[in-house]
Scaffold this active site. Sequence first.
Site, PDB file in Angstrom:
ATOM      1  N   TYR A   1      46.589  41.705  25.383  1.00 16.54           N
ATOM      2  CA  TYR A   1      46.179  41.761  23.975  1.00 16.54           C
ATOM      3  C   TYR A   1      47.264  42.355  23.085  1.00 16.54           C
ATOM      4  O   TYR A   1      47.302  42.082  21.882  1.00 16.54           O
ATOM      5  CB  TYR A   1      44.863  42.533  23.835  1.00 16.54           C
TER       6      TYR A   1
ATOM      7  N   ASP B   1      30.365  36.330  53.598  1.00 15.20           N
ATOM      8  CA  ASP B   1      29.595  35.100  53.787  1.00 15.20           C
ATOM      9  C   ASP B   1      30.183  34.267  54.925  1.00 15.20           C
ATOM     10  O   ASP B   1      31.402  34.294  55.182  1.00 15.20           O
ATOM     11  CB  ASP B   1      29.600  34.256  52.510  1.00 15.20           C
TER      12      ASP B   1
ATOM     13  N   GLU C   1      31.202  41.802  50.739  1.00 12.21           N
ATOM     14  CA  GLU C   1      31.840  40.848  49.831  1.00 12.21           C
ATOM     15  C   GLU C   1      31.291  40.914  48.412  1.00 12.21           C
ATOM     16  O   GLU C   1      32.053  40.884  47.447  1.00 12.21           O
ATOM     17  CB  GLU C   1      31.659  39.426  50.376  1.00 12.21           C
TER      18      GLU C   1
END
Length: 392
Positions: free
Chosen positions: A134, A273, A221
Amino acid sequence: MQVVDVPVHNARNYMAENCQGEERVPSCQAEELSDARHLPKEEVIKLIENLALAFITSVSDGQDPQLVLVKRSQKNVIRDSGGRLHLGKNKTVKRLFARNAAGAGRFAKIWQVLALIQRLLAESKVVTQREGYYTLVNHFKNQSEFNATLQDVVALTGCTRASLGFHASSSGAIAGLVSWKMEGSDPINCSTGTTAGMQIPGVTDKVTLTNLGARYVLVVEKDAIFTYLCSQRIWDTLPCILVTGCGYPPLSVRMVLKHLEDHLQLPILGLFDYNPHGLRILLTYKHGSTRMGTEAHAYATDIKWLGVHHDDIFGSDGTVPQSSLQPWCLSDRRVFSGVAAVVEHMGNPLYTREIRMMAEKNVKAEIEALNNNGFDSLENRIVRKVLRKSYF
Protein backbone atom coordinates in the site's frame (compact mmCIF):
# COMPACT_ATOMS: atom_id res chain seq x y z
CA MET A 1 12.21 -15.48 20.38
CA GLN A 2 13.05 -17.26 23.60
CA VAL A 3 11.69 -20.67 24.56
CA VAL A 4 11.58 -22.03 28.10
CA ASP A 5 10.89 -25.65 29.01
CA VAL A 6 9.34 -26.56 32.37
CA PRO A 7 8.35 -29.96 33.83
CA VAL A 8 5.03 -31.62 33.03
CA HIS A 9 2.26 -30.61 35.47
CA ASN A 10 -0.87 -32.81 35.44
CA ALA A 11 -1.37 -32.69 31.68
CA ARG A 12 -4.25 -34.95 30.34
CA ASN A 13 1.27 -26.87 5.68
CA TYR A 14 4.64 -27.81 -1.22
CA MET A 15 5.02 -25.86 -3.94
CA ALA A 16 6.26 -28.87 -5.81
CA GLU A 17 4.52 -28.88 -9.15
CA ASN A 18 6.78 -29.77 -12.08
CA CYS A 19 9.58 -31.06 -9.87
CA GLN A 20 11.48 -32.44 -12.84
CA GLY A 21 14.92 -30.91 -12.86
CA GLU A 22 15.41 -30.78 -9.11
CA GLU A 23 18.77 -32.00 -7.91
CA ARG A 24 19.17 -34.07 -4.78
CA VAL A 25 22.63 -34.25 -3.25
CA PRO A 26 23.64 -36.32 -0.21
CA SER A 27 25.51 -33.47 1.42
CA CYS A 28 25.13 -29.89 0.23
CA GLN A 29 28.22 -27.73 0.35
CA ALA A 30 27.65 -24.10 1.29
CA GLU A 31 29.28 -22.89 -1.90
CA GLU A 32 26.67 -24.79 -3.95
CA LEU A 33 23.75 -22.94 -2.36
CA SER A 34 22.26 -19.46 -2.44
CA ASP A 35 20.72 -19.40 1.04
CA ALA A 36 19.60 -15.98 2.25
CA ARG A 37 21.51 -14.41 5.16
CA HIS A 38 20.37 -12.18 7.97
CA LEU A 39 22.46 -9.01 7.83
CA PRO A 40 22.53 -5.91 10.06
CA LYS A 41 20.82 -2.90 8.55
CA GLU A 42 24.11 -1.03 8.02
CA GLU A 43 25.36 -3.77 5.70
CA VAL A 44 22.08 -3.90 3.80
CA ILE A 45 22.10 -0.11 3.28
CA LYS A 46 25.68 -0.33 2.02
CA LEU A 47 24.70 -3.15 -0.34
CA ILE A 48 21.86 -1.06 -1.82
CA GLU A 49 24.18 1.92 -2.20
CA ASN A 50 26.66 -0.27 -4.11
CA LEU A 51 23.88 -1.45 -6.41
CA ALA A 52 22.90 2.17 -7.07
CA LEU A 53 26.53 3.10 -7.78
CA ALA A 54 26.82 0.23 -10.26
CA PHE A 55 23.62 1.41 -11.96
CA ILE A 56 24.93 4.98 -12.32
CA THR A 57 28.29 3.74 -13.60
CA SER A 58 26.60 1.58 -16.26
CA VAL A 59 24.50 4.49 -17.51
CA SER A 60 27.53 6.82 -17.54
CA ASP A 61 29.47 4.28 -19.59
CA GLY A 62 26.64 3.88 -22.08
CA GLN A 63 25.95 0.31 -21.01
CA ASP A 64 22.65 -1.43 -20.33
CA PRO A 65 22.18 -1.51 -16.51
CA GLN A 66 21.37 -4.95 -15.21
CA LEU A 67 20.55 -6.78 -11.98
CA VAL A 68 21.68 -10.37 -11.41
CA LEU A 69 19.30 -12.50 -9.33
CA VAL A 70 19.33 -16.06 -8.08
CA LYS A 71 16.94 -17.98 -10.31
CA ARG A 72 13.77 -19.02 -8.47
CA SER A 73 12.75 -22.01 -10.55
CA GLN A 74 12.46 -25.78 -10.14
CA LYS A 75 15.55 -26.28 -12.31
CA ASN A 76 17.62 -24.40 -9.73
CA VAL A 77 16.30 -26.40 -6.76
CA ILE A 78 18.72 -28.48 -4.71
CA ARG A 79 17.50 -30.76 -1.93
CA ASP A 80 19.76 -31.72 0.93
CA SER A 81 19.82 -35.18 2.52
CA GLY A 82 16.84 -34.22 4.70
CA GLY A 83 14.81 -33.16 1.66
CA ARG A 84 14.92 -29.44 2.56
CA LEU A 85 14.68 -27.13 -0.39
CA HIS A 86 17.56 -24.81 -1.31
CA LEU A 87 18.31 -22.78 -4.42
CA GLY A 88 21.54 -23.28 -6.31
CA LYS A 89 23.82 -20.78 -8.03
CA ASN A 90 21.99 -20.41 -11.35
CA LYS A 91 21.26 -16.76 -12.13
CA THR A 92 18.79 -14.70 -14.11
CA VAL A 93 19.33 -11.13 -15.33
CA LYS A 94 16.90 -8.19 -15.25
CA ARG A 95 17.76 -5.34 -17.65
CA LEU A 96 16.64 -1.75 -17.97
CA PHE A 97 16.60 -1.97 -21.76
CA ALA A 98 14.76 -5.27 -21.89
CA ARG A 99 13.29 -6.76 -25.06
CA ASN A 100 9.83 -5.57 -24.06
CA ALA A 101 8.17 -2.98 -21.85
CA ALA A 102 7.16 -5.60 -19.28
CA GLY A 103 10.80 -6.55 -18.70
CA ALA A 104 11.81 -2.93 -18.23
CA GLY A 105 8.85 -2.50 -15.89
CA ARG A 106 10.01 -5.36 -13.68
CA PHE A 107 13.48 -3.81 -13.54
CA ALA A 108 12.00 -0.49 -12.43
CA LYS A 109 9.77 -2.12 -9.80
CA ILE A 110 12.78 -3.77 -8.17
CA TRP A 111 14.34 -0.34 -7.76
CA GLN A 112 11.13 1.02 -6.27
CA VAL A 113 11.18 -1.71 -3.63
CA LEU A 114 14.90 -1.15 -3.00
CA ALA A 115 14.19 2.56 -2.41
CA LEU A 116 11.45 1.64 0.07
CA ILE A 117 13.80 -0.71 1.90
CA GLN A 118 16.49 1.97 2.07
CA ARG A 119 13.98 4.32 3.68
CA LEU A 120 12.68 1.71 6.14
CA LEU A 121 16.15 0.78 7.32
CA ALA A 122 17.31 4.38 7.60
CA GLU A 123 14.28 5.11 9.82
CA SER A 124 14.58 1.79 11.74
CA LYS A 125 11.06 0.78 10.74
CA VAL A 126 9.55 -2.61 9.91
CA VAL A 127 6.38 -3.27 7.92
CA THR A 128 4.35 -6.18 6.63
CA GLN A 129 4.26 -6.99 2.94
CA ARG A 130 0.69 -5.73 2.92
CA GLU A 131 1.84 -2.37 4.29
CA GLY A 132 4.69 -2.30 1.80
CA TYR A 133 2.27 -2.85 -1.07
CA TYR A 134 0.00 0.00 0.00
CA THR A 135 2.99 2.29 0.34
CA LEU A 136 3.71 1.66 -3.35
CA VAL A 137 0.15 0.92 -4.43
CA ASN A 138 0.36 3.30 -7.41
CA HIS A 139 3.26 1.31 -8.87
CA PHE A 140 1.98 -2.27 -8.54
CA LYS A 141 -1.08 -3.92 -10.04
CA ASN A 142 -1.80 -6.04 -6.96
CA GLN A 143 -0.36 -7.56 -3.80
CA SER A 144 0.92 -10.61 -5.65
CA GLU A 145 3.06 -8.49 -7.97
CA PHE A 146 4.55 -6.66 -5.00
CA ASN A 147 5.26 -9.95 -3.18
CA ALA A 148 6.99 -11.38 -6.25
CA THR A 149 9.12 -8.25 -6.61
CA LEU A 150 10.13 -8.43 -2.95
CA GLN A 151 11.23 -12.04 -3.54
CA ASP A 152 13.24 -10.75 -6.51
CA VAL A 153 14.97 -8.33 -4.12
CA VAL A 154 15.72 -11.21 -1.72
CA ALA A 155 17.18 -13.15 -4.66
CA LEU A 156 19.19 -10.06 -5.69
CA THR A 157 20.62 -9.12 -2.30
CA GLY A 158 20.89 -12.54 -0.67
CA CYS A 159 19.24 -11.08 2.45
CA THR A 160 16.26 -12.37 4.39
CA ARG A 161 13.06 -10.36 4.37
CA ALA A 162 13.63 -9.55 8.04
CA SER A 163 16.98 -7.97 7.10
CA LEU A 164 15.14 -5.86 4.53
CA GLY A 165 12.68 -4.41 7.05
CA PHE A 166 9.75 -6.75 6.45
CA HIS A 167 8.04 -8.98 8.99
CA ALA A 168 5.32 -11.58 8.53
CA SER A 169 1.64 -10.72 8.83
CA SER A 170 -0.33 -11.95 11.83
CA SER A 171 -1.78 -15.28 10.78
CA GLY A 172 -2.45 -18.76 12.06
CA ALA A 173 -3.15 -19.59 15.69
CA ILE A 174 -1.66 -21.38 18.69
CA ALA A 175 -3.26 -22.97 21.76
CA GLY A 176 -2.57 -25.59 24.41
CA LEU A 177 0.16 -26.10 26.96
CA VAL A 178 2.31 -23.08 26.22
CA SER A 179 2.68 -19.59 27.66
CA TRP A 180 3.17 -16.72 25.21
CA LYS A 181 4.79 -13.51 26.43
CA MET A 182 5.46 -10.47 24.28
CA GLU A 183 8.13 -8.05 25.44
CA GLY A 184 6.61 -5.51 27.85
CA SER A 185 3.35 -7.45 28.37
CA ASP A 186 2.00 -10.12 30.71
CA PRO A 187 2.28 -13.80 29.72
CA ILE A 188 -0.75 -15.46 28.11
CA ASN A 189 -1.61 -19.04 29.04
CA CYS A 190 -2.72 -20.50 25.69
CA SER A 191 -4.59 -23.37 27.36
CA THR A 192 -7.25 -20.98 28.63
CA GLY A 193 -9.48 -18.52 26.82
CA THR A 194 -11.49 -18.84 23.62
CA THR A 195 -11.75 -21.77 21.23
CA ALA A 196 -10.06 -19.62 18.58
CA GLY A 197 -6.72 -19.86 20.40
CA MET A 198 -4.30 -16.97 20.11
CA GLN A 199 -3.46 -15.45 16.74
CA ILE A 200 0.24 -15.71 15.92
CA PRO A 201 1.65 -12.21 15.37
CA GLY A 202 3.99 -11.35 12.54
CA VAL A 203 6.82 -10.20 14.84
CA THR A 204 8.05 -13.13 16.95
CA ASP A 205 11.64 -12.15 17.77
CA LYS A 206 10.53 -10.49 21.04
CA VAL A 207 8.37 -13.38 22.23
CA THR A 208 9.15 -15.77 25.07
CA LEU A 209 7.48 -19.19 24.88
CA THR A 210 7.29 -21.32 28.02
CA ASN A 211 6.37 -25.00 27.81
CA LEU A 212 3.63 -25.78 30.32
CA GLY A 213 3.96 -29.55 30.07
CA ALA A 214 3.58 -30.30 26.36
CA ARG A 215 5.13 -33.46 24.95
CA TYR A 216 4.04 -32.90 21.35
CA VAL A 217 3.33 -30.12 18.89
CA LEU A 218 0.19 -30.93 16.89
CA VAL A 219 -0.23 -29.04 13.61
CA VAL A 220 -3.66 -29.19 11.94
CA GLU A 221 -4.32 -28.03 8.40
CA LYS A 222 -7.52 -26.07 8.89
CA ASP A 223 -8.94 -23.50 11.24
CA ALA A 224 -12.21 -25.44 11.65
CA ILE A 225 -10.36 -28.49 13.01
CA PHE A 226 -8.21 -26.26 15.22
CA THR A 227 -11.33 -24.62 16.70
CA TYR A 228 -12.99 -28.00 17.29
CA LEU A 229 -9.93 -29.45 19.06
CA CYS A 230 -9.65 -26.29 21.17
CA SER A 231 -13.29 -26.66 22.21
CA GLN A 232 -12.53 -30.26 23.25
CA ARG A 233 -9.35 -29.16 25.07
CA ILE A 234 -7.39 -31.97 23.45
CA TRP A 235 -4.32 -30.98 25.47
CA ASP A 236 -6.05 -32.28 28.63
CA THR A 237 -5.85 -35.79 27.13
CA LEU A 238 -2.81 -35.41 24.87
CA PRO A 239 -0.26 -32.99 26.38
CA CYS A 240 0.39 -30.83 23.35
CA ILE A 241 0.76 -27.41 21.80
CA LEU A 242 -1.84 -27.00 19.04
CA VAL A 243 -0.99 -24.94 15.94
CA THR A 244 -2.71 -24.16 12.64
CA GLY A 245 -1.55 -22.29 9.56
CA CYS A 246 -5.12 -22.14 8.18
CA GLY A 247 -4.11 -23.90 4.97
CA TYR A 248 -0.74 -23.25 3.35
CA PRO A 249 1.46 -22.10 6.25
CA PRO A 250 2.37 -18.40 6.44
CA LEU A 251 5.89 -17.38 7.42
CA SER A 252 4.90 -16.43 10.98
CA VAL A 253 3.59 -19.95 11.69
CA ARG A 254 6.67 -21.60 10.20
CA MET A 255 8.91 -19.38 12.30
CA VAL A 256 7.11 -20.35 15.53
CA LEU A 257 7.28 -24.06 14.67
CA LYS A 258 10.97 -23.80 13.88
CA HIS A 259 11.63 -22.19 17.26
CA LEU A 260 9.59 -24.85 19.07
CA GLU A 261 11.50 -27.59 17.27
CA ASP A 262 14.95 -26.10 17.84
CA HIS A 263 14.54 -25.13 21.49
CA LEU A 264 11.97 -27.51 22.97
CA GLN A 265 12.92 -30.51 20.83
CA LEU A 266 9.33 -31.72 20.85
CA PRO A 267 8.10 -34.01 18.05
CA ILE A 268 5.95 -32.08 15.56
CA LEU A 269 2.99 -34.08 14.25
CA GLY A 270 0.77 -32.97 11.36
CA LEU A 271 -2.86 -33.78 10.54
CA PHE A 272 -3.97 -32.94 6.98
CA ASP A 273 -6.79 -33.78 4.58
CA TYR A 274 -6.48 -37.04 2.68
CA ASN A 275 -5.85 -35.56 -0.75
CA PRO A 276 -2.92 -34.27 -2.82
CA HIS A 277 -3.41 -30.71 -1.55
CA GLY A 278 -3.17 -31.85 2.07
CA LEU A 279 0.04 -33.72 1.31
CA ARG A 280 1.49 -30.68 -0.46
CA ILE A 281 0.80 -28.53 2.61
CA LEU A 282 2.58 -31.11 4.77
CA LEU A 283 5.59 -31.04 2.43
CA THR A 284 5.64 -27.23 2.59
CA TYR A 285 6.02 -27.44 6.36
CA LYS A 286 8.61 -30.20 6.00
CA HIS A 287 10.80 -28.95 3.15
CA GLY A 288 9.88 -25.35 2.30
CA SER A 289 8.68 -24.11 -1.07
CA THR A 290 10.19 -22.69 -4.24
CA ARG A 291 8.12 -19.55 -3.75
CA MET A 292 10.08 -18.90 -0.53
CA GLY A 293 13.21 -18.91 -2.67
CA THR A 294 16.51 -18.54 -0.83
CA GLU A 295 14.72 -18.46 2.55
CA ALA A 296 12.92 -21.80 2.11
CA HIS A 297 15.28 -24.01 4.09
CA ALA A 298 15.45 -21.73 7.13
CA TYR A 299 11.93 -22.53 8.34
CA ALA A 300 11.64 -26.20 7.32
CA THR A 301 10.80 -28.57 10.19
CA ASP A 302 10.98 -32.31 10.75
CA ILE A 303 7.20 -32.61 10.93
CA LYS A 304 5.82 -36.16 11.05
CA TRP A 305 2.73 -37.20 9.06
CA LEU A 306 0.10 -38.21 11.64
CA GLY A 307 -2.70 -38.43 9.10
CA VAL A 308 -5.02 -38.65 7.43
CA HIS A 309 -3.57 -41.95 6.17
CA HIS A 310 -4.97 -44.65 3.92
CA ASP A 311 -5.61 -46.97 6.88
CA ASP A 312 -7.54 -44.27 8.74
CA ILE A 313 -10.14 -44.54 5.99
CA PHE A 314 -9.83 -48.01 4.48
CA GLY A 315 -7.97 -50.01 7.16
CA SER A 316 -9.27 -51.96 10.15
CA ASP A 317 -9.40 -48.73 12.14
CA GLY A 318 -11.19 -46.85 9.39
CA THR A 319 -14.96 -46.51 9.45
CA VAL A 320 -15.42 -43.45 7.25
CA PRO A 321 -18.84 -43.38 5.55
CA GLN A 322 -18.83 -43.60 1.77
CA SER A 323 -20.66 -40.27 1.61
CA SER A 324 -17.50 -38.59 2.98
CA LEU A 325 -15.40 -39.78 0.01
CA GLN A 326 -15.17 -37.72 -3.16
CA PRO A 327 -13.41 -38.50 -6.46
CA TRP A 328 -10.33 -36.56 -7.44
CA CYS A 329 -10.80 -33.48 -9.59
CA LEU A 330 -8.42 -32.11 -12.23
CA SER A 331 -6.69 -29.90 -9.64
CA ASP A 332 -5.99 -32.95 -7.44
CA ARG A 333 -4.38 -34.79 -10.35
CA ARG A 334 -2.21 -31.82 -11.24
CA VAL A 335 -1.00 -31.35 -7.66
CA PHE A 336 -0.41 -35.09 -7.25
CA SER A 337 2.13 -35.19 -10.07
CA GLY A 338 4.19 -32.63 -8.18
CA VAL A 339 4.04 -34.17 -4.71
CA ALA A 340 4.77 -37.61 -6.16
CA ALA A 341 8.05 -36.28 -7.57
CA VAL A 342 8.96 -34.79 -4.17
CA VAL A 343 8.16 -38.05 -2.37
CA GLU A 344 10.34 -39.90 -4.86
CA HIS A 345 13.23 -37.60 -3.92
CA MET A 346 12.61 -38.32 -0.24
CA GLY A 347 13.13 -42.05 -0.63
CA ASN A 348 10.85 -42.81 2.35
CA PRO A 349 9.02 -46.10 1.69
CA LEU A 350 6.14 -45.18 4.03
CA TYR A 351 5.42 -42.00 2.08
CA THR A 352 5.79 -43.91 -1.18
CA ARG A 353 3.26 -46.49 -0.01
CA GLU A 354 0.77 -43.80 1.01
CA ILE A 355 0.84 -41.89 -2.28
CA ARG A 356 0.65 -45.13 -4.29
CA MET A 357 -2.50 -46.18 -2.43
CA MET A 358 -3.90 -42.65 -2.63
CA ALA A 359 -3.54 -42.78 -6.41
CA GLU A 360 -5.03 -46.28 -6.63
CA LYS A 361 -8.14 -45.29 -4.65
CA ASN A 362 -8.49 -42.03 -6.58
CA VAL A 363 -10.68 -40.56 -3.82
CA LYS A 364 -10.22 -37.88 -1.19
CA ALA A 365 -11.55 -37.21 2.30
CA GLU A 366 -11.35 -34.30 4.70
CA ILE A 367 -10.18 -34.58 8.32
CA GLU A 368 -13.78 -34.01 9.42
CA ALA A 369 -14.67 -37.44 8.03
CA LEU A 370 -12.84 -39.03 10.96
CA ASN A 371 -15.25 -37.33 13.37
CA ASN A 372 -18.33 -39.00 11.90
CA ASN A 373 -18.00 -42.25 13.77
CA GLY A 374 -20.45 -42.30 16.65
CA PHE A 375 -18.64 -42.43 19.96
CA ASP A 376 -15.19 -42.63 18.34
CA SER A 377 -14.47 -38.90 18.16
CA LEU A 378 -11.72 -37.22 16.20
CA GLU A 379 -9.76 -36.36 19.34
CA ASN A 380 -9.88 -39.98 20.53
CA ARG A 381 -8.55 -41.18 17.19
CA ILE A 382 -5.75 -38.62 17.29
CA VAL A 383 -4.73 -39.68 20.80
CA ARG A 384 -4.83 -43.36 19.81
CA LYS A 385 -2.64 -42.75 16.75
CA VAL A 386 -0.11 -40.76 18.77
CA LEU A 387 0.12 -43.41 21.49
CA ARG A 388 0.63 -46.09 18.82
CA LYS A 389 3.23 -43.85 17.15
CA SER A 390 1.29 -44.09 13.90
CA TYR A 391 3.23 -41.27 12.31
CA PHE A 392 6.26 -41.02 10.05
